[in-house]
Design an enzyme around this catalytic site. Structure first.
Site, PDB file in Angstrom:
ATOM      1  N   ASP A 242       0.881  -1.160   0.000  1.00 58.29           N
ATOM      2  CA  ASP A 242       0.000   0.000   0.000  1.00 58.29           C
ATOM      3  C   ASP A 242       0.927   1.220   0.000  1.00 58.29           C
ATOM      4  OD1 ASP A 242      -2.042   1.791   0.041  1.00 58.29           O
ATOM      5  OD2 ASP A 242      -3.150   0.818   1.657  1.00 58.29           O
TER       6      ASP A 242
HETATM    7  C1  BGC Z   1      -4.926   3.422  -0.008  1.00 59.94           C
HETATM    8  C2  BGC Z   1      -4.998   2.420  -1.139  1.00 59.94           C
HETATM    9  C3  BGC Z   1      -4.765   3.117  -2.453  1.00 59.94           C
HETATM   10  C4  BGC Z   1      -3.416   3.829  -2.402  1.00 59.94           C
HETATM   11  C5  BGC Z   1      -3.100   4.571  -3.677  1.00 59.94           C
HETATM   12  C6  BGC Z   1      -3.669   4.255  -0.059  1.00 59.94           C
HETATM   13  O1  BGC Z   1      -3.746   5.316   0.843  1.00 59.94           O
HETATM   14  O2  BGC Z   1      -5.001   2.738   1.228  1.00 59.94           O
HETATM   15  O3  BGC Z   1      -6.254   1.780  -1.151  1.00 59.94           O
HETATM   16  O4  BGC Z   1      -4.805   2.191  -3.498  1.00 59.94           O
HETATM   17  O5  BGC Z   1      -3.446   4.775  -1.340  1.00 59.94           O
HETATM   18  O6  BGC Z   1      -3.911   5.678  -3.827  1.00 59.94           O
END
Ligand code: BGC
Length: 752
Positions: A242
């Site tokens: 993530d």
């Molecule tokens: C989120 C993810 C997301 C990623 C990219 C993170 O803060 O938890 O779900 O895909 O950011 O935007």
């Protein structure tokens, strides 16, 4: 490097391996994180271009211009389809597959190769701020929809990233919290959806979550990312972090995390280079990871294709039509009749809340507003419409608005109130603190219900809201959740009966937050959240403990009536089953009926929930039509995770196959007996005597070994001794013990 036609598809595995081995070690290190916020590093040595990633649990959030997280709401326009909460309520893998396919087409059009979705975490608590992105409190339903979405999207060419792996069930302290959860609960509740998507649909990537699991970061957890994901489930794709989830890059790499995102200045490549220089890592240690990253190029299309956003808007409407849940409809208040004098109240009628906040946020191409769609349908049906704003969305009390709404209610036959939660109330990064609707909305609902002949409430919210304090005052409730950009149209169609509602709850609506099984342990304290309810998540708890809810998991009404026959259950040689039953539409309107199959058992050494969803099917039936529905349940549907044996076990015993209207209402039940397998733990000197006495390979022999044969031991005395370990018993009894027999019995008790 972005010219798609330069990709070599001829690279053989051997050739690829040699090519990777030849890349200098320090250069390999720089491939392990993205080149910026959304793109991987191109691997020039192998003639491979960068791969582009973008968010997309229910529509693309592709930032083609600004490569950061700050311009979150500035993404390229894309269709905002119904979010996860709605897709969950559709209970229809065909809906999830169409969603995946449409997002896949837009990804092709926008040059996105990996879509960061679906979100398949379990809704452990109704307060989780990202529940709007997730499907359900049930792992079986979540898994079925996740598989359909993944196949639908990947069939178009791009890849998906299933997220957030794993036990990421809250937003509070999401970057540091440790989800403290026992293995049976992980295996039975929090992992099965991921397991199913991996084993049945091979997603391109799996996104490791921010949180820790039992003290170890998911993004640095070898048990999770390698032992389980690759070795047990056979995952072949890329594990991506993530965004910003990596704290120790070398540790994460060793655990099995391939790609750190974002990259650029935010990455930790230098730490990997330092480990290479110190000899802690060898260049060849990076080869498997680089090979997997190279493999992502298969998700880059030969040529981009355009998407038809007008058609996709229509699809967004059609999908939304399958998702809204009719919770209550006394005296057939809905659908609205010809000639009705209608009062439409509440600002959400002209500014529909249709999606959630955070990284999932889609810059919608267009948005249908309920009031517009209602006005069009009303005109054809001799229905007059008055509108009043009713309440301030920011929660401020406004008596003038209230009076205006009351006046409109006085002059109408039916008042339809559009209530719900403001986008600021629920979003990524924030959990809610309660389930309440804003007080000014509750006040409006009660005032209107006391005045209008009939009152309908349409709700827009991403996580469930409490219906207490006004539920009994109103005649009908349509829980629309968040329906995406076509939601306004879909809601109007349902109100007027153009669409027969067919959504069902994918999560329980509790009477009080404190009734919910997660309440004692949410959102945790001192860095830990204890999943103390174990497997008793959502309806599993409510049904097992007979705890009342406002509406149970699986509940949903339609404008027609259905009957279903008693099921016929056929058990196969390997103890899977096929359940068949006939369902009939006994009403006057075509509609979709949801068959829900649960399994209930008391067999085995662990406490089982009262019933668990193990199969479902949604069938379309014309009035008077009958159809036979067949649902297969594999052997696994009867298994629990045995922590001593470390595997799935089907206990010998009786299993009830229940056809349910919802998790609390059994319509039909058939009992079967399964041979299963008896499992007994290996005996040691620390095993309590009771387990020795019950062990099938031991039997009466243990009495001989302990010199108890012929000794008169009362049952009470035996029961008292049964929790003593063998060592303790020998120590205290002073009886002559046959060590040889005991040793043999312990050897024989070892699992083969
Ligand atoms: C989120 C993810 C997301 C990623 C990219 C993170 O803060 O938890 O779900 O895909 O950011 O935007």
């Amino acid at each position: 490097m972005n010219n798609h036609t330069t990709i070599s598809t001829e690279v053989t595995t051997d050739g690829m391996q040699q090519g990777i081995a030849a890349i200098p070690a320090e250069r390999k290190a720089s491939l392990l994180s993205g080149q910026n916020f959304w793109e991987t590093e191109p691997i020039e040595e192998l003639n491979l271009p960068a791969v582009t990633l973008a968010d997309g649990t229910y529509g693309l959030r592709h930032q083609s211009g600004s490569h950061d997280h700050l311009a979150m709401y500035d993404s390229d326009p894309a269709t905002c389809f119904p979010p996860g909460v709605a897709i969950g309520s559709s209970w229809d893998p065909k809906v999830a597959a169409r969603l995946g396919s449409a997002i896949g087409k837009e990804a092709l059009a926008q040059g996105v190769h990996i879509v960061l979705g679906p979100g398949i975490n379990i809704k452990r608590s109704p307060l989780c701020g990202r529940n709007f992105e997730y499907y359900s409190e049930d792992p079986f339903l979540t898994g079925a929809l996740g598989v359909a979405f993944t196949r639908g999207l990947q069939n178009e060419g791009p890849g998906v990233s299933i997220k957030h792996f794993a036990a990421n069930n809250q937003e509070t302290n999401r970057q540091t919290i440790s989800a403290d959860v026992d293995e049976r609960t992980l295996r039975e509740i929090y992992l099965p959806a991921f397991e199913r998507v991996v084993t049945e649909a091979q997603p391109a990537t799996v996104m490791a979550s921010y949180n820790k699991i039992n003290g170890v970061f998911a993004a640095a957890n070898p048990w999770l990312l390698t032992g389980l994901l690759r070795d047990e489930w056979g995952f072949e794709g890329v594990v991506v972090s993530d965004w910003n989830a990596v704290t120790d890059r070398v540790e994460s790499l060793r655990a099995g995390l391939d790609l750190e995102m974002p990259g650029g200045s935010a990455g930790h490549d230098e730490d990997v280079r330092a480990a290479l220089r110190s000899g802690e890592l060898q260049g060849s240690d990076l080869d498997a990871t680089v090979a997997r990253l190279a493999g992502l190029v298969k998700y880059i299309p030969a040529a981009p294709t355009a998407a038809n956003y007008e058609i996709h808007h229509q699809i967004a409407r059609e999908l939304a039509a399958d998702c809204a849940v009719l919770l209550k409809n006394d005296s057939q208040t809905l659908p609205l009749r010809h000639g009705t004098r209608l009062a439409v109240l509440g600002e959400f009628a002209e500014k529909l809340r249709y999606q959630g906040g955070g990284s999932a946020h889609v810059n919608a191409t267009q948005v249908d507003q309920p009031i517009d769609a209602i006005t069009v349908l009303a005109a054809d049906r001799g229905v007059s419409v008055t509108y009043a704003q009713g309440f301030a969305i920011d929660g401020a009390e406004d008596l003038e608005m209230l009076d205006e709404a009351r006046d409109a209610a006085r002059e109408c036959d039916v008042a339809v109130i559009f209530a719900g939660l403001d986008e600021r109330a629920e979003s990524e990064g924030i959990d809610r603190e309660n389930l309440d609707l804003p007080a000014n909305q509750v006040e409006l609902i009660r005032a209107v219900a006391a005045t209008a002949p009939r009152t309908v409430v349409v709700l827009s919210n991403g996580g469930v809201v409490s219906l207490e304090g006004w539920h009994d005052d109103v005649d009908a409730i349509l829980e629309a959740f968040l329906l995406g950009q076509g939601g306004g149209h879909a809601i109007a169609d349902i109100l007027f009966g153009v669409t027969n509602p067919s959504g069902h709850l994918a999560e329980s609506i509790p009477l009080r937050l404190n009734d919910h099984p997660s309440s004692l342990n949410f959102p945790g304290e001192r860095g830990h959240v204890r999943y103390g309810e174990g497997v008793m998540v959502g309806y599993r708890y409510f049904t097992t403990f007979d705890a009342p809810v406002r509406y149970p998991f699986g509940h949903g009404l339609t404008y027609t009536t259905f009957t279903s026959s008693a099921p016929h259950v056929a058990v196969s040689a390997n103890e899977g089953i096929t359940v068949s039953l006939e369902v009939t539409n006994t009403g006057d309107l075509a509609g979709k009926h949801l068959v829900q199959v649960y399994v209930a058992t008391e067999s085995g050494p662990v406490r089982r929930p009262a019933r668990e969803l193990r199969g479902f099917s949604k069938v379309y039936l014309e009035p008077g039509e009958t159809s036979t529905v067949s649902i297969d349940l594999p052997r696994r549907a009867f298994a629990y995770w045995d922590i001593q044996y470390g595997r799935w076990v089907v206990s010998p015993g009786d299993y009830r196959i229940q056809i349910c209207q919802d998790a609390a209402t059994v319509l039909h039940e058939e009992q079967i007996s399964l041979v299963g397998e008896r499992v007994f733990a290996e005996l040691t000197m620390d095993t309590p005597l009771g387990e020795w006495f019950e062990h099938p390979q031991v039997g009466a022999e243990v009495f001989d070994a302990l010199g108890l044969t012929g000794v008169d031991v009362s049952p009470e005395h035996l029961a008292m001794m049964s929790s003593m370990t063998m060592t303790q018993f020998i120590h205290i009894s002073g009886l002559p013990v046959e060590a040889e027999i005991l040793n043999r019995l312990m050897r024989d008790s070892r699992p083969a």
